[in-house]
Scaffold this motif. Structure first.
Motif, PDB file in Angstrom:
ATOM      1  N   UNK A   1      24.777  49.395  47.645  1.00  0.00           N
ATOM      2  CA  UNK A   1      25.393  50.074  46.495  1.00  0.00           C
ATOM      3  C   UNK A   1      26.792  50.587  46.842  1.00  0.00           C
ATOM      4  N   UNK A   2      26.934  51.110  48.057  1.00  0.00           N
ATOM      5  CA  UNK A   2      28.255  51.605  48.476  1.00  0.00           C
ATOM      6  C   UNK A   2      29.224  50.428  48.614  1.00  0.00           C
ATOM      7  N   UNK A   3      28.716  49.327  49.183  1.00  0.00           N
ATOM      8  CA  UNK A   3      29.548  48.130  49.328  1.00  0.00           C
ATOM      9  C   UNK A   3      30.022  47.652  47.958  1.00  0.00           C
ATOM     10  N   UNK A   4      29.087  47.654  46.989  1.00  0.00           N
ATOM     11  CA  UNK A   4      29.429  47.293  45.611  1.00  0.00           C
ATOM     12  C   UNK A   4      30.572  48.147  45.102  1.00  0.00           C
ATOM     13  N   UNK A   5      30.415  49.456  45.314  1.00  0.00           N
ATOM     14  CA  UNK A   5      31.411  50.393  44.794  1.00  0.00           C
ATOM     15  C   UNK A   5      32.790  50.101  45.393  1.00  0.00           C
ATOM     16  N   UNK A   6      32.830  49.964  46.718  1.00  0.00           N
ATOM     17  CA  UNK A   6      34.133  49.748  47.379  1.00  0.00           C
ATOM     18  C   UNK A   6      34.727  48.426  46.886  1.00  0.00           C
ATOM     19  N   UNK A   7      33.918  47.384  46.887  1.00  0.00           N
ATOM     20  CA  UNK A   7      34.413  46.047  46.555  1.00  0.00           C
ATOM     21  C   UNK A   7      34.916  45.973  45.109  1.00  0.00           C
ATOM     22  N   UNK A   8      34.212  46.665  44.216  1.00  0.00           N
ATOM     23  CA  UNK A   8      34.519  46.513  42.780  1.00  0.00           C
ATOM     24  C   UNK A   8      35.817  47.204  42.359  1.00  0.00           C
ATOM     25  N   UNK A   9      36.459  47.942  43.283  1.00  0.00           N
ATOM     26  CA  UNK A   9      37.745  48.541  42.884  1.00  0.00           C
ATOM     27  C   UNK A   9      38.741  47.432  42.557  1.00  0.00           C
ATOM     28  N   UNK A  10      38.523  46.224  43.087  1.00  0.00           N
ATOM     29  CA  UNK A  10      39.504  45.152  42.918  1.00  0.00           C
ATOM     30  C   UNK A  10      39.516  44.561  41.501  1.00  0.00           C
ATOM     31  N   UNK A  11      38.430  44.769  40.749  1.00  0.00           N
ATOM     32  CA  UNK A  11      38.318  43.992  39.505  1.00  0.00           C
ATOM     33  C   UNK A  11      39.334  44.392  38.431  1.00  0.00           C
ATOM     34  N   UNK A  12      39.881  45.616  38.545  1.00  0.00           N
ATOM     35  CA  UNK A  12      40.904  45.997  37.554  1.00  0.00           C
ATOM     36  C   UNK A  12      42.300  45.582  38.010  1.00  0.00           C
ATOM     37  N   UNK A  13      42.345  44.843  39.138  1.00  0.00           N
ATOM     38  CA  UNK A  13      43.653  44.369  39.638  1.00  0.00           C
ATOM     39  C   UNK A  13      43.757  42.852  39.495  1.00  0.00           C
ATOM     40  N   UNK A  14      42.752  42.111  40.033  1.00  0.00           N
ATOM     41  CA  UNK A  14      42.930  40.655  40.037  1.00  0.00           C
ATOM     42  C   UNK A  14      42.846  40.068  38.621  1.00  0.00           C
ATOM     43  N   UNK A  15      43.429  38.893  38.480  1.00  0.00           N
ATOM     44  CA  UNK A  15      43.434  38.252  37.154  1.00  0.00           C
ATOM     45  C   UNK A  15      44.281  39.006  36.139  1.00  0.00           C
ATOM     46  N   UNK A  16      45.132  39.905  36.620  1.00  0.00           N
ATOM     47  CA  UNK A  16      45.971  40.711  35.713  1.00  0.00           C
ATOM     48  C   UNK A  16      45.418  42.127  35.631  1.00  0.00           C
ATOM     49  N   UNK A  17      46.264  43.123  35.913  1.00  0.00           N
ATOM     50  CA  UNK A  17      45.775  44.511  36.003  1.00  0.00           C
ATOM     51  C   UNK A  17      45.422  45.072  34.610  1.00  0.00           C
ATOM     52  N   UNK A  18      44.727  46.193  34.647  1.00  0.00           N
ATOM     53  CA  UNK A  18      44.332  46.884  33.407  1.00  0.00           C
ATOM     54  C   UNK A  18      45.545  47.170  32.523  1.00  0.00           C
ATOM     55  N   UNK A  19      46.618  47.672  33.141  1.00  0.00           N
ATOM     56  CA  UNK A  19      47.812  48.030  32.348  1.00  0.00           C
ATOM     57  C   UNK A  19      48.382  46.778  31.672  1.00  0.00           C
ATOM     58  N   UNK A  20      48.377  45.665  32.407  1.00  0.00           N
ATOM     59  CA  UNK A  20      48.925  44.425  31.852  1.00  0.00           C
ATOM     60  C   UNK A  20      48.066  43.935  30.681  1.00  0.00           C
ATOM     61  N   UNK A  21      46.737  44.019  30.829  1.00  0.00           N
ATOM     62  CA  UNK A  21      45.849  43.575  29.723  1.00  0.00           C
ATOM     63  C   UNK A  21      46.059  44.448  28.490  1.00  0.00           C
ATOM     64  N   UNK A  22      46.266  45.755  28.726  1.00  0.00           N
ATOM     65  CA  UNK A  22      46.478  46.659  27.575  1.00  0.00           C
ATOM     66  C   UNK A  22      47.779  46.306  26.870  1.00  0.00           C
TER      67      UNK A  22
END
Ligand SMILES: Cc1cc2nc3c(=O)[nH]c(=O)nc-3n(C[C@H](O)[C@H](O)[C@H](O)COP(=O)(O)OP(=O)(O)OC[C@H]3O[C@@H](n4cnc5c(N)ncnc54)[C@H](O)[C@@H]3O)c2cc1C
Length: 395
Positions: free
Chosen positions: A366-387
């Motif tokens: 679960x901790x590994x999931x948490x650390x790893x998943x920080x990347x998902x709002x960056x790759x493929x275009x960041x959150x700010x860019x999608x907005x």
């Protein structure tokens, strides 16, 4: 707009479930459940199982050897695979294949597509550079024509699986005299070419997926240009649409929600399961509703795709909703681990045998999931860019 599955869709779902029950090897499934890093052989095994069953190229058109599934069938397939804890199909193939289908020459299609099915060739995506991520058009890697080839010089970064790859599809600058977007070309680079150096970037969780790629006077035949010279930006945007649409990941959100339910029942605070806590139940209920809403939004987008009325921002909206949802789900998972979540054993994630009670091993995942998943709002275009893309579409 009819969003419910018909009898044929339900039958298809049942077939996918049956395939997974019969063919997904338990060791591979356990790796995914326990969030152990998958290696190249694991992905190859999975793609070969699909190909053996006749399900090669799940996202591809029939014309190029794929299944020709509808968007809804692809969603059902992905969802069932994610819920069964199967490995993901390698995403790069679902980027380069549509590009070659739409823009490649007959010779390029014939040369590259057949080997992709069984992962005989691995591909990486050479878009980002140290000074060009969100502002991709600022890329500086140059390709200069010399006789029958280009000479390429530059520096790509964050290149996932470059160290496993035989080929890179890359954006390069072929004209500096025009507007940034108009001087970009899309080329295929053999990763064994002299002049290529791949250097690892180790992520926060200790994983090695990412790399820097240095290109020093790399010769690339002109035959490896896809589409027209200086028209690569059109191809880049076409590909990014596929990349973002894939990220809706409804099945993955559902799987993380299942993990949340399990974690709130298996973890205790002062002798009582977390599930009993009103605040935790409130968070869980809110996440359940968001997963449901995300699923319905995805279905609406798929239905409008079939009707030819999709908003151009749809892939960005799905990527945004899904990535924020995944991060909130993994945040609840981490919170369930309490003080045990402050420790992280990389060895467990690498699949090494470590003597630990089951709950502690689950916490590590679960901790590994948490650390790893920080990347998902960056790759493929960041959150700010999608907005920004979404806001511009509806402004
Ligand atoms: C796990 C992972 C895998 C990746 N794999 C690949 C790959 O295989 N191939 C590849 O080519 N790339 C890959 N990338 C790179 C990814 O595409 C970029 O990280 C992403 O596009 C953001 O670019 P950047 O990192 O340069 O950040 P920047 O663009 O420098 O952004 C930094 C911050 O500024 C914000 N920002 C930037 N511009 C604006 C703006 N105009 N308005 C508001 N905010 C803004 C961003 O949202 C972000 O928060 C990967 C990234 C990750 C994390």
């Amino acid at each position: 707009m009819n969003l419910s599955e018909n009898a044929a869709d339900r039958e298809f779902r049942a077939q996918v479930r049956q395939f997974l029950a019969q063919h997904l090897p338990d060791d591979l499934r356990q790796k995914v459940i326990n969030f152990v890093w998958l290696n190249k052989a694991d992905y190859e095994c999975w793609h070969n199982l699909l190909a053996d069953y006749g399900w090669q190229g799940p996202a591809w058109s029939r014309e190029y050897g794929g299944q020709g599934w509808s968007a809804l069938q692809r969603k059902i397939f992905d969802e069932e695979c994610q819920l069964a804890c199967a490995p993901r199909t390698v995403p790069h193939l679902n980027m380069i294949c549509p590009v070659l289908n739409a823009f490649g020459t007959p010779a390029q299609k014939q040369r590259f597509l057949p080997d992709m099915f069984r992962l005989k060739t691995w591909w990486c995506q050479g878009y980002s550079e140290p000074g060009a991520g969100s502002d991709l058009a600022a890329l500086q890697t140059s390709a200069v024509r010399e006789g029958d080839h280009y000479v390429i010089n530059g520096h790509k970064i964050w290149t996932t699986w470059a160290h496993w790859s035989d080929w890179m599809f890359a954006l390069v600058r072929t004209n500096r005299e025009v507007k940034a977007q108009e001087g970009i070309s899309f080329v295929l680079i053999d990763m064994k070419s002299p002049g290529i150096t791949v250097r690892p970037i180790i992520s926060a969780d200790g994983c090695h997926d990412l790399n820097e790629v240095f290109l020093d006077n790399v010769k690339v035949p002109l035959d490896n240009l896809v589409g027209e010279e200086n028209k690569g930006w059109t191809i880049a945007k076409f590909l990014l649409g596929f990349e973002r649409a894939e990220m809706a990941a409804v099945g993955l959100c559902k799987r993380l929600l299942q993990f949340c339910r399990k974690a709130t029942q298996s973890h205790y605070l002062e002798g009582r399961p977390l599930w009993d806590d009103a605040l935790i139940r409130h968070r869980l209920a809110e996440l359940e509703m968001r997963v449901k809403v995300h699923e319905w939004t995805t279905l609406r987008v798929l239905a409008s795709e079939e009707a030819g009325t999709t908003a151009s921002a749809a892939p960005s909206m799905l990527k945004l909703a899904s990535s924020e949802l995944q991060q909130d789900l993994t945040r609840l998972l981490r919170d369930c681990t309490g003080p045990r979540g402050t420790q992280y054993l990389r060895a467990l994630r690498q699949g090494e045998a470590v003597e630990l009670e089951d709950l502690r091993a689950f916490d590590n995942a679960l901790v590994a999931n948490y650390i790893d998943w920080r990347k998902v709002t960056v790759y493929g275009g960041t959150t700010e860019v999608q907005k920004t893309i979404t806001a511009k579409t509806f402004a």
